[in-house]
Design an enzyme around this catalytic site. Structure first.
Site, short mmCIF file in Angstrom:
data_model
loop_
_atom_site.label_atom_id
_atom_site.label_comp_id
_atom_site.label_asym_id
_atom_site.label_seq_id
_atom_site.Cartn_x
_atom_site.Cartn_y
_atom_site.Cartn_z
N HIS A 1 -28.07 -18.06 -9.12
CA HIS A 1 -27.64 -17.02 -10.07
C HIS A 1 -27.27 -15.75 -9.31
O HIS A 1 -28.14 -15.06 -8.80
CB HIS A 1 -28.78 -16.67 -11.05
CG HIS A 1 -29.21 -17.83 -11.90
ND1 HIS A 1 -30.43 -17.86 -12.54
CD2 HIS A 1 -28.59 -19.00 -12.21
CE1 HIS A 1 -30.53 -18.99 -13.23
NE2 HIS A 1 -29.44 -19.70 -13.03
N ASP B 1 -33.77 -22.17 -16.67
CA ASP B 1 -32.53 -22.84 -16.27
C ASP B 1 -32.88 -23.96 -15.29
O ASP B 1 -33.62 -23.74 -14.34
CB ASP B 1 -31.56 -21.84 -15.63
CG ASP B 1 -30.18 -22.44 -15.41
OD1 ASP B 1 -29.82 -23.38 -16.15
OD2 ASP B 1 -29.46 -21.98 -14.51
N SER C 1 -32.77 -18.89 -8.55
CA SER C 1 -32.46 -17.56 -9.09
C SER C 1 -33.19 -16.52 -8.24
O SER C 1 -33.00 -16.51 -7.03
CB SER C 1 -32.84 -17.49 -10.57
OG SER C 1 -32.38 -16.28 -11.13
#
Length: 344
Positions: free
Chosen positions: A193, A289, A166
Site C-alpha cells: 500500500h 486486506d 502495508s
C-alpha cells in the site's frame, strides 16, 4: 489504543508548517503538541528531553536532515516517527530509506497552497498518529542478519508468490527479497500500500540490494520467474492467462478495503490462474486486506504464510488471516525466504 493523550513532537524548519500541524493535532481531544524542533539536531535533543509518543518529521531541513535525525533518534531514544514527505522522486526515495531505518509511516505534503491542501491530508495524518500508538518502538529497531540463501537444483516450478503488505512493509520486504537467490524459480508479485512514485522508489531500492530483478509491474507485461514485480501505486494489479502465458493488467476500479492497490484483488486473480500453485504471504499492516484473498488461495488448495507478530510493525493484516484459520505457516519475516525456497 490508549485512553491518555498522545504527546506529539512536531519537527519542521518552516514556522508556518509548525503552526499548521499544531492546529491540526491540537484540534483533537486525544492528542496534543508538546514541543517543536526546527531542524534535525534540535529534533534529537527534544526527543530525548520530552520523550514524546509520536514525532512528525519533515525530511528536508538544515543542519541535520530528517533521515539523519531519525537514525540518531532510533539509536538514542527510540520513538514512533511519521515522516512528512514531498511528492517528488527524491522525496519518495528518502521516504523509503526512512521506512527501512525505523520510521513507522509517512504522509505526503500535497502541492499547492500549503495551508489549504495540508488540511486535506489532516484526517490521514491524525489516523496515522493514532495507528502509530499500536506500534512498539523496539520492534522498529529489530534488524536480523540474514545471509542470502541458495537453491542447488532450481526447477521450473509453475508456482507464483504474491506478497501483500502495508504499514511496516518495506522493512519486512527487506528481510525477504534480498535474501532470495537469483535462480528462485517462481515470479514474485508484491502489493504494498503506497502512493504513485513511492512504489517505484521501493522497487529501485529493493533492486539495488537483491539478486532478483525488482521492478514496477507494467500493463500487458508477461509474468516471468527471476523477477519481483511491485504493484504500481493507485492501480490494482491483476493477472490474466492468454495462450499459455500470464500477463499483468492495471486496473483503476474502485478502492477495495479503502486501498488501491489492494492485496485481495491481486490474490483473487492469481489464485484463479495458478490454483494450488499460489503461495500468498501476508505481511505487516493495518486492517484486513489480504484476508479474502487468502481465503481464495486456500479454496484452490494453495499455501498461505502470515508474518509473525515478532517482526510486524503493525500486527493487523497477518493477525486477521491467522484468526480466520487461513495461515499454513506463521513466521517472522527473516524466516520466510527459507520457507519460500522449500515451497517452490
Amino acid at each position: 489504543m490508549t485512553d491518555r493523550v498522545i504527546r506529539v513532537l512536531v519537527v519542521d524548519d518552516s514556522a508556518f508548517m509548525r503552526m499548521v500541524l499544531k492546529d491540526i493535532i491540537d484540534s483533537q481531544p486525544d492528542m496534543k503538541v508538546v514541543g517543536f524542533a526546527k531542524d534535525g539536531l534540535e529534533a534529537v535533543e527534544k526527543a530525548i528531553e520530552l520523550k514524546p509518543d509520536v514525532i512528525t518529521m519533515d525530511i528536508e531541513m538544515p543542519n541535520l536532515n530528517g533521515i539523519e535525525a531519525l537514525k540518531l533518534i532510533m539509536k538514542k531514544a527510540p520513538t514512533r516517527v511519521i515522516m512528512v514527505s514531498s511528492l517528488t522522486e527524491e522525496g519518495a526515495a528518502i521516504t523509503i530509506e526512512a521506512l527501512r531505518n525505523g520510521a513507522v509511516d509517512f504522509i505526503t505534503k500535497p502541492h499547492g497552497s500549503i495551508s489549504l491542501t495540508f488540511r486535506q491530508v489532516a484526517p490521514e495524518l491524525l489516523e496515522k498518529i493514532r495507528q502509530a500508538m499500536n506500534v512498539d518502538p523496539r520492534t522498529l529497531l529489530f534488524k536480523p542478519k540474514v545471509s542470502r540463501l541458495t537453491i542447488t537444483k532450481p526447477a521450473v516450478s509453475g508456482k507464483i508468490v504474491v506478497i501483500g503488505s502495508s504499514t511496516g512493509g518495506p522493512r519486512s520486504l527487506d528481510m525477504i527479497i534480498p535474501n532470495l537467490p537469483k535462480n528462485f524459480p517462481a515470479p514474485i508479485v508484491v502489493v504494498q500500500h503506497m502512493p504513485p512514485g513511492f512504489t517505484k522508489s521501493l522497487a529501485m531500492r529493493l533492486d539495488s540490494t537483491s539478486e532478483l530483478t525488482v521492478k514496477e509491474a507494467e500493463d500487458g507485461e508477461e509474468v516471468k520467474p527471476g523477477f519481483v514485480y511491485i504493484a504500481p501505486g493507485d492501480f490494482h494489479l491483476g493477472l490474466k492467462a492468454q495462450n499459455g502465458k500470464v500477463f499483468f493488467f492495471l486496473d483503476k476500479s474502485d478502492k477495495i478495503n479503502n486501498v488501491r492497490p489492494a492485496v485481495d484483488f491481486t490474490l483473487d486473480k492469481a489464485a484463479e490462474i495458478y490454483k494450488s500453485k499460489t503461495i500468498a504471504v501476508i505481511l505487516t499492516g493495518m486492517g484486513k486486506d489480504g484476508t479474502k484473498g487468502a481465503f481464495k488461495v486456500k479454496f484452490y488448495g494453495g499455501t498461505v504464510i502470515a508474518e509473525d507478530k515478532e517482526t510486524c510493525v503493525v500486527f493487523g493484516m497477518p493477525k486477521s488471516v491467522i484468526e480466520e484459520g487461513y495461515a499454513d505457516y506463521v513466521l517472522p519475516a527473516y524466516k520466510i525466504p527459507e520457507k519460500l525456497i522449500e515451497l517452490v
